[in-house]
Design an enzyme around this catalytic site. Structure first.
Site, mmCIF file in Angstrom:
data_model
loop_
_atom_site.group_PDB
_atom_site.id
_atom_site.type_symbol
_atom_site.label_atom_id
_atom_site.label_comp_id
_atom_site.label_asym_id
_atom_site.label_seq_id
_atom_site.Cartn_x
_atom_site.Cartn_y
_atom_site.Cartn_z
ATOM 1 C CG ASP A 125 46.128 50.984 53.288
ATOM 2 O OD1 ASP A 125 45.680 50.579 52.640
ATOM 3 O OD2 ASP A 125 47.497 52.008 53.717
ATOM 4 C CG HIS A 153 38.255 49.712 49.555
ATOM 5 N ND1 HIS A 153 36.977 49.821 48.894
ATOM 6 C CD2 HIS A 153 39.204 50.532 49.889
ATOM 7 C CE1 HIS A 153 37.584 51.320 48.531
ATOM 8 N NE2 HIS A 153 38.899 51.469 49.212
#
Length: 425
Positions: free
Chosen positions: A13, A41
């Site tokens: 993340d 993503h």
């Protein structure tokens, strides 16, 4: 000749998708080399906002060849759905190549992932239920199905039957579920195999040739260093190596080819899933940081779960950069901290009354407590700034503090979710 690995220094993340998308403009190839559809993503560009799970983050650049390497857990259903979703939103057909040596995530991998999480109940690991752990178990038990196996039906059936021998015993006696039949799995696999056939090639030869020709190649990692099964917070890890050291293996390139390792680091900490998280914060403090984080707040790209939030962790991030072999850092989400008059930072851990700067082994990390310091905030919006020297002095000082602590140069700073919101140093 340039081969660059883009990897995460923390729990995942960190913003690797945006960084890969930005650097892909200068590359001929973008390669996914490990993991599967179990993470995502986020990318924002002229086409809109996208969450990629299996497709490489170069798919928005028409001149980029996007490669799924032999180290990837290939979920054909997820891949085809993701590709169709891009085309439906006006993105041109990406140039996609899939390794014929990649192994396939099968329906029973997803099934066993779900059943095991249910069985573990409160002891569960927070799996995305994408079948990744069962997939890699089969791979290393030599029960996996390579893409090339899909085009020989007799071989495919025999391989699945061999895999189901033990699985059906578990389904009956551990999970109290009906058994599976190899024959019933074949039609969907054969159908999807035909759909991906135009993209198949020997990607190792493709990339080795590109390397010899001096073409720029980006290797795109999934998750972060602390989710690595060997060097991370095991067993709260993923099932494939998240390190740049594995990038060469998963892509099919020699280790000596990787000259640059870009570690992506967030200006604070966040984490999806279970496991130790020393700098974690809670309550309204966490809610506010989560709400402000990123384009739509800090929620998992794959799961939608609220991310656990924390202050920047020097100990974990320095360790992550070290095991990644980072040659430079990209710092993301600096703009998010602009609401804080003072910014806490976890500078060290206290472990059994001893202050340490070393990241502990998993068996001891639950005992660690954060040693916090604070730095002055800048209390303004920096999302429109494109030069480092134009940042408020407090923001510059925050970046320089992180650079000293990590011992790795911070070459780029992201100040917003869009591709162009990047400062180069």
């Amino acid at each position: 000749m340039t081969v660059t690995a883009i990897v995460g220094a923390n729990w995942g993340d960190e913003g690797k998708g945006k960084v890969t998308d930005a650097l892909a403009a200068e590359s001929n190839y973008v390669v996914r080399y490990q993991g599967g559809s179990n993470a995502g993503h986020t990318i924002i560009n002229g086409y809109g906002k996208f969450a990629l799970h299996l497709l490489p983050s170069g798919v928005f650049h028409p001149n980029v060849v996007n490669v799924i390497g032999p180290g990837v857990a290939l979920d054909m259903t997820a891949l085809l759905s993701e590709r169709d979703a891009l085309l439906a939103r006006g993105v041109p057909e990406p140039d996609l190549r899939i390794s014929d040596r990649a192994q396939v995530v099968l329906p029973y991998h997803r099934l066993f992932d779900e059943l095991e999480e249910e069985r573990l109940a409160e002891r569960k690991f927070g799996s995305t239920k994408s079948g990744i752990a069962p997939f890699y178990s089969d791979k290393y038990l030599k029960l996996g199905i390579q893409v090339a196996d899909l085009y020989d039906e007799a071989r495919l059936k025999a391989r699945i039957q061999a895999s189901l021998e033990a699985k059906n015993i578990l389904l009956t006696h551990l999970y109290n579920k009906p058994t599976l039949d190899a024959e019933s799995l074949l039609p969907q696999l054969v159908e999807e195999a035909e759909k991906i056939k135009p993209y198949l090639c020997n990607t190792t030869v493709l990339l080795q040739t590109a390397l010899q020709n001096g073409e720029p190649i980006l290797l795109e990692g999934q998750l972060g260093a602390l989710r690595d099964p060997d060097h991370g917070i095991y067993p709260h890890s993923t099932s494939s190596s998240t390190l740049a050291g594995f990038a060469a293996v998963g892509a099919g390139l020699p280790p000596s080819a990787i000259r640059h390792v870009v570690a992506v680091v967030k200006a604070y900490s966040s984490c999806v899933g279970a496991g130790p998280f020393v700098s974690e914060i809670g309550g309204r403090e966490a809610d506010e940081l989560r709400r402000r984080g990123g384009d739509a707040g800090e929620f998992g790209v794959k799961t939608g779960r609220p991310r656990r939030m924390g202050w920047f962790d020097v100990v974990a991030t320095r360790y992550g950069c070290a095991v990644q072999g980072a040659t430079e850092v990209v710092l993301t989400n600096l703009d998010v901290l602009g609401y804080l008059p003072e910014i806490p930072v976890c500078e060290a851990y206290e472990l059994n009354s001893v202050v340490t700067a070393d990241f502990p082994v998993s068996a001891r990390i639950d005992e660690a407590r954060p040693v916090l310091t604070s730095l002055p905030g800048w209390m303004c919006d920096i999302s429109g700034i494109r030069r480092f020297d134009a940042l408020p002095q407090q923001a510059q000082d925050y970046v320089l503090y992180m650079e000293r602590q990590l011992g790795v140069p911070i070459r780029r700073i992201s100040v917003g979710p869009n591709r162009d919101q990047m400062i180069q140093r």
